[in-house]
Structure formats: C-alpha cells, structure tokens
Design a protein around this motif. Structure first.
Motif, PDB file in Angstrom:
ATOM      1  N   MET A   1       0.545  -0.864   0.085  1.00 53.45           N
ATOM      2  CA  MET A   1      -0.091   0.058   0.339  1.00 53.45           C
ATOM      3  C   MET A   1       0.537   0.887  -0.241  1.00 53.45           C
ATOM      4  SD  MET A   1      -3.304  -0.411  -0.224  1.00 53.45           S
ATOM      5  CE  MET A   1      -4.413   0.615   0.465  1.00 53.45           C
ATOM      6  N   GLN A   2       1.857   1.370   0.678  1.00 52.76           N
ATOM      7  CA  GLN A   2       2.664   2.323   0.558  1.00 52.76           C
ATOM      8  C   GLN A   2       4.213   1.594  -0.632  1.00 52.76           C
ATOM      9  OE1 GLN A   2       3.552   5.314   1.843  1.00 52.76           O
ATOM     10  NE2 GLN A   2       5.454   5.147   0.937  1.00 52.76           N
ATOM     11  N   PHE A   3       4.408   0.812  -0.908  1.00 48.01           N
ATOM     12  CA  PHE A   3       5.583   0.101  -1.580  1.00 48.01           C
ATOM     13  C   PHE A   3       5.429   0.744  -3.038  1.00 48.01           C
ATOM     14  CE2 PHE A   3       7.777  -1.037   2.102  1.00 48.01           C
ATOM     15  CZ  PHE A   3       7.722  -0.428   2.615  1.00 48.01           C
ATOM     16  N   ALA A   4       4.038   0.611  -3.511  1.00 52.90           N
ATOM     17  CA  ALA A   4       3.318  -0.162  -5.200  1.00 52.90           C
ATOM     18  C   ALA A   4       3.348   1.711  -6.650  1.00 52.90           C
ATOM     19  CB  ALA A   4       2.284  -0.724  -5.009  1.00 52.90           C
ATOM     20  N   HIS A   5       3.165   2.392  -4.761  1.00 51.96           N
ATOM     21  CA  HIS A   5       2.402   3.978  -5.794  1.00 51.96           C
ATOM     22  C   HIS A   5       4.464   4.017  -6.481  1.00 51.96           C
ATOM     23  CE1 HIS A   5      -0.428   5.521  -3.509  1.00 51.96           C
ATOM     24  NE2 HIS A   5       0.402   4.609  -2.092  1.00 51.96           N
ATOM     25  N   LYS A   6       5.239   4.344  -6.365  1.00 52.23           N
ATOM     26  CA  LYS A   6       7.187   4.269  -7.482  1.00 52.23           C
ATOM     27  C   LYS A   6       6.812   3.423  -8.866  1.00 52.23           C
ATOM     28  CE  LYS A   6      11.381   4.837  -7.219  1.00 52.23           C
ATOM     29  NZ  LYS A   6      11.810   4.354  -8.964  1.00 52.23           N
ATOM     30  N   PRO A   7       6.424   2.503  -8.251  1.00 50.05           N
ATOM     31  CA  PRO A   7       6.398   1.634  -9.999  1.00 50.05           C
ATOM     32  C   PRO A   7       4.961   1.780 -10.864  1.00 50.05           C
ATOM     33  CG  PRO A   7       5.707   0.043  -8.017  1.00 50.05           C
ATOM     34  CD  PRO A   7       6.787   1.675  -7.097  1.00 50.05           C
ATOM     35  N   LEU A   8       4.251   2.501 -10.179  1.00 54.36           N
ATOM     36  CA  LEU A   8       2.541   2.418 -10.734  1.00 54.36           C
ATOM     37  C   LEU A   8       3.135   3.958 -10.958  1.00 54.36           C
ATOM     38  CD1 LEU A   8      -0.294   1.045  -7.530  1.00 54.36           C
ATOM     39  CD2 LEU A   8       0.591   0.338 -10.375  1.00 54.36           C
ATOM     40  N   LYS A   9       3.726   4.604 -10.442  1.00 53.01           N
ATOM     41  CA  LYS A   9       3.495   6.242 -10.905  1.00 53.01           C
ATOM     42  C   LYS A   9       4.512   5.843 -12.041  1.00 53.01           C
ATOM     43  CE  LYS A   9       2.924   8.750  -6.628  1.00 53.01           C
ATOM     44  NZ  LYS A   9       3.965   9.282  -5.787  1.00 53.01           N
ATOM     45  N   GLU A  10       5.192   4.932 -13.016  1.00 56.23           N
ATOM     46  CA  GLU A  10       6.457   5.076 -13.608  1.00 56.23           C
ATOM     47  C   GLU A  10       5.249   4.278 -14.713  1.00 56.23           C
ATOM     48  OE1 GLU A  10       9.657   3.223 -11.924  1.00 56.23           O
ATOM     49  OE2 GLU A  10       9.667   4.792 -11.123  1.00 56.23           O
ATOM     50  N   VAL A  11       4.085   4.465 -14.484  1.00 52.29           N
ATOM     51  CA  VAL A  11       3.560   2.771 -15.730  1.00 52.29           C
ATOM     52  C   VAL A  11       3.205   3.879 -17.160  1.00 52.29           C
ATOM     53  CG1 VAL A  11       1.269   1.629 -16.673  1.00 52.29           C
ATOM     54  CG2 VAL A  11       3.195   1.115 -13.589  1.00 52.29           C
ATOM     55  N   ASN A  12       3.127   3.374 -18.168  1.00 53.06           N
ATOM     56  CA  ASN A  12       2.875   4.040 -19.494  1.00 53.06           C
ATOM     57  C   ASN A  12       1.236   3.572 -20.054  1.00 53.06           C
ATOM     58  OD1 ASN A  12       5.556   5.205 -19.956  1.00 53.06           O
ATOM     59  ND2 ASN A  12       6.192   3.219 -21.274  1.00 53.06           N
ATOM     60  N   GLY A  13       0.487   4.639 -20.007  1.00 58.82           N
ATOM     61  CA  GLY A  13      -0.523   4.661 -20.153  1.00 58.82           C
ATOM     62  C   GLY A  13      -1.618   5.066 -18.985  1.00 58.82           C
ATOM     63  N   LEU A  14      -1.164   5.097 -17.779  1.00 58.88           N
ATOM     64  CA  LEU A  14      -2.247   4.882 -16.929  1.00 58.88           C
ATOM     65  C   LEU A  14      -2.128   6.152 -16.116  1.00 58.88           C
ATOM     66  CD1 LEU A  14      -3.381   3.502 -14.450  1.00 58.88           C
ATOM     67  CD2 LEU A  14      -0.874   3.454 -13.226  1.00 58.88           C
TER      68      LEU A  14
ATOM     69  N   VAL B   1      -8.081  -9.144   1.722  1.00 59.13           N
ATOM     70  CA  VAL B   1      -8.442  -8.536   0.286  1.00 59.13           C
ATOM     71  C   VAL B   1      -8.293  -7.261  -0.126  1.00 59.13           C
ATOM     72  CG1 VAL B   1     -10.131  -8.669  -0.925  1.00 59.13           C
ATOM     73  CG2 VAL B   1     -10.127 -10.218   0.339  1.00 59.13           C
ATOM     74  N   TYR B   2      -7.455  -6.793  -1.107  1.00 57.42           N
ATOM     75  CA  TYR B   2      -7.067  -5.893  -1.482  1.00 57.42           C
ATOM     76  C   TYR B   2      -7.741  -5.387  -2.836  1.00 57.42           C
ATOM     77  CZ  TYR B   2      -4.256  -5.446   2.418  1.00 57.42           C
ATOM     78  OH  TYR B   2      -3.904  -5.192   4.312  1.00 57.42           O
ATOM     79  N   ALA B   3      -7.540  -4.105  -3.456  1.00 59.01           N
ATOM     80  CA  ALA B   3      -7.572  -3.418  -4.254  1.00 59.01           C
ATOM     81  C   ALA B   3      -7.221  -2.540  -5.049  1.00 59.01           C
ATOM     82  CB  ALA B   3      -9.583  -3.401  -4.509  1.00 59.01           C
ATOM     83  N   LEU B   4      -6.696  -2.407  -6.602  1.00 59.48           N
ATOM     84  CA  LEU B   4      -6.360  -1.916  -6.824  1.00 59.48           C
ATOM     85  C   LEU B   4      -6.955  -1.000  -8.530  1.00 59.48           C
ATOM     86  CD1 LEU B   4      -3.443   0.175  -7.907  1.00 59.48           C
ATOM     87  CD2 LEU B   4      -2.616  -2.042  -9.170  1.00 59.48           C
TER      88      LEU B   4
ATOM     89  N   PHE C   1       0.667  -3.396 -19.418  1.00 58.54           N
ATOM     90  CA  PHE C   1       1.172  -3.793 -17.564  1.00 58.54           C
ATOM     91  C   PHE C   1       0.160  -5.445 -17.386  1.00 58.54           C
ATOM     92  CE2 PHE C   1      -0.754  -3.693 -13.879  1.00 58.54           C
ATOM     93  CZ  PHE C   1      -0.094  -3.057 -12.626  1.00 58.54           C
ATOM     94  N   PHE C   2      -0.768  -6.144 -18.015  1.00 58.24           N
ATOM     95  CA  PHE C   2      -1.013  -6.994 -17.404  1.00 58.24           C
ATOM     96  C   PHE C   2      -0.056  -8.046 -17.266  1.00 58.24           C
ATOM     97  CE2 PHE C   2      -4.771  -4.625 -16.426  1.00 58.24           C
ATOM     98  CZ  PHE C   2      -4.916  -4.929 -14.923  1.00 58.24           C
ATOM     99  N   GLU C   3       0.843  -7.958 -18.539  1.00 61.00           N
ATOM    100  CA  GLU C   3       1.442  -9.518 -19.504  1.00 61.00           C
ATOM    101  C   GLU C   3       2.688  -9.335 -18.821  1.00 61.00           C
ATOM    102  OE1 GLU C   3       0.814  -9.431 -23.354  1.00 61.00           O
ATOM    103  OE2 GLU C   3      -1.980  -9.663 -23.182  1.00 61.00           O
ATOM    104  N   GLU C   4       2.697  -7.642 -18.884  1.00 62.80           N
ATOM    105  CA  GLU C   4       4.720  -7.335 -18.435  1.00 62.80           C
ATOM    106  C   GLU C   4       5.015  -7.420 -17.434  1.00 62.80           C
ATOM    107  OE1 GLU C   4       6.057  -5.140 -21.644  1.00 62.80           O
ATOM    108  OE2 GLU C   4       4.514  -6.477 -23.685  1.00 62.80           O
ATOM    109  N   SER C   5       4.547  -6.177 -16.646  1.00 67.41           N
ATOM    110  CA  SER C   5       4.919  -5.764 -15.903  1.00 67.41           C
ATOM    111  C   SER C   5       5.263  -6.912 -14.381  1.00 67.41           C
ATOM    112  CB  SER C   5       2.887  -4.913 -14.833  1.00 67.41           C
ATOM    113  OG  SER C   5       3.678  -4.799 -13.348  1.00 67.41           O
ATOM    114  N   ASN C   6       6.224  -6.226 -14.224  1.00 65.19           N
ATOM    115  CA  ASN C   6       6.892  -6.895 -12.760  1.00 65.19           C
ATOM    116  C   ASN C   6       6.725  -6.293 -11.754  1.00 65.19           C
ATOM    117  OD1 ASN C   6       9.410  -7.858 -13.775  1.00 65.19           O
ATOM    118  ND2 ASN C   6      10.609  -6.442 -13.678  1.00 65.19           N
ATOM    119  N   LEU C   7       6.026  -5.144 -11.147  1.00 67.90           N
ATOM    120  CA  LEU C   7       5.175  -5.279 -10.279  1.00 67.90           C
ATOM    121  C   LEU C   7       3.711  -6.263 -10.091  1.00 67.90           C
ATOM    122  CD1 LEU C   7       4.197  -3.701  -7.527  1.00 67.90           C
ATOM    123  CD2 LEU C   7       2.617  -2.114  -9.316  1.00 67.90           C
TER     124      LEU C   7
END
Length: 232
Positions: free
Chosen positions: A25-38, A59-62, A75-81
């Motif tokens: 919930m804290q550490f996912a922000h950085k990689p999400l901010k770098e996603v193209n087209g988001l 349970v968590y949601a994105l 994103f769903f096919e290639e993202s390491n996150l």
C-alpha cells in the motif's frame, strides 16, 4: 473515447502474504507512477463482510484508469509489479470496465470518461461508489450502514459486492457486480432501506465528496472465487 478502467482484486491467505500486501500500500506507488498509459490509480484495502469498516486484511484492490486497453494489456502481461502481486496472492482477478455513467468527484474531479463503444448485448453492470465521510458524522454513518445494506443479503441479481477504501472509516468505497440493469435499479429504487439511505444522505449531508460510477464489465483475467466464472 478509448479510456477504460480496470479493478483488480487480490486475496491473501498466509500471514506473510498479508503483511506483504499491507506494505505494498506504500511501496507500490513508485512503480505505478511510472506505468505508461496509466491516467490514475487507487490502492485500496477492504472492509469485513457486510460493509463493516474494520479491515479485512485478506483482500486488497487496485483501481486503474487507462488511456486505452492496449496500455492495460501491456501492464498485465509485462509488469514486474503485477507478476509479484500474482505470485504472492492466492487468488486475483482483473476486470476490464467501460464507463457508462459517472457523477460526482474523486480527489477533486471526475476521472471517468463515458465510453462510446458499449455492447448493447452485454447485460452486466459494475458499480463503484466512493465518498469521503465528514468527521462529525462518522458514528451516525457507520451506525446506519447495516440497515441500508440489508437488501443486498441473498439478492439474486447481485453477483459480488465488497467494501473497499483508501483510508479506513473516512474514505470508503463499494464495488459491486450485477447481472443486469433491472437488478441494480430494483435495489436502488424499490428497496425501502436504500431509499431511506438516500433521504438521509440528503438530509444529513454525510459526505464532503462523493462519486457514483456505473460500468459495463467486458473482460476478465484470473480468478476470484467469490466472483466465480464470468462469461467474458
């Protein structure tokens, strides 16, 4: 318009995986901010069954709003996150949504663009509601929630419902999937408890900000037991 929205639900069973999910919930922000087209994303926890405000640590949601489906697909096919999320969760499901209608504001604006490519043969409807509850009305609001949600119990038209949120107690949201528009409308307008909730919302002015959005789900990835298998 080509904008689409995705909501991904993750289920965690072990203590270690739950701690990992909480940390993200804290550490996912950085990689999400770098996603193209988001365009926008929201990391969200969830509440216990029955729209209980206390945390469901399993349970968590994105929620993600995309320029187009191709950006989401990459994103769903290639993202390491996403690969890490899938490897750590026991269940996960991503639903692709086209916006049908959205009214209100989320973090100061309405981020959803109505789709012009809806499928008239697809009867399913997904709903996301989100609100920031005024501090002075927190007790009254959560005290009334169990009453307003009674019509959802054993509702044949409701396929899934979960309370989610950014900040426990204060910033709450709901996500639900309905088998068709008739089922949703019957709950919204023919339920005595829900009708009373609408009246109370107007009288007491619970929220400092609120948004109601309706979508057409049209594609899914993965599996989430409580949702089951959807025909797309």
């Amino acid at each position: 318009m080509s904008q689409i929205t995705t909501i991904t639900l993750f289920k965690y069973k072990t203590l270690g995986s739950k701690l990992w999910a909480f940390g993200m919930m804290q550490f996912a922000h950085k990689p999400l901010k770098e996603v193209n087209g988001l365009q926008l994303y929201k990391l969200m926890g969830s509440g216990k069954p029955g729209f209980n405000p206390f945390a469901d640590w399993s349970v968590y949601a994105l929620i993600q709003i995309w320029d187009n489906e191709e950006a989401a697909k990459v994103f769903f096919e290639e993202s390491n996150l996403m690969k890490k999320y899938r490897a750590t969760s026991s269940e996960n499901c991503s639903l692709f949504l086209k916006n049908m209608r959205a009214k209100g504001a989320w973090s100061g604006k309405n981020p959803f663009v109505e789709s012009d490519t809806l499928d008239a043969q697809n009867p399913f409807i997904a709903v996301i509601t989100r609100a920031t509850i005024k501090t002075k009305l927190l007790f009254k609001f959560w005290n009334y929630v169990p009453i307003s949600q009674r019509p959802l119990e054993n509702n044949e038209g409701l396929l899934y419902a979960k309370g989610i949120g950014e900040v426990p107690f204060f910033q709450m949201a709901t996500f639900s999937i309905w088998k068709d528009k008739e089922s949703l409308m019957n709950y919204a307008y023919n339920s005595k408890e829900h009708a009373e909730a609408i009246v109370k919302t107007k009288e007491l002015n619970w929220y400092s900000e609120e948004l109601f959005s309706r979508f057409q789900p049209y594609k899914s990835l993965g599996y989430f037991k409580e949702i089951g298998k959807l025909p797309f």
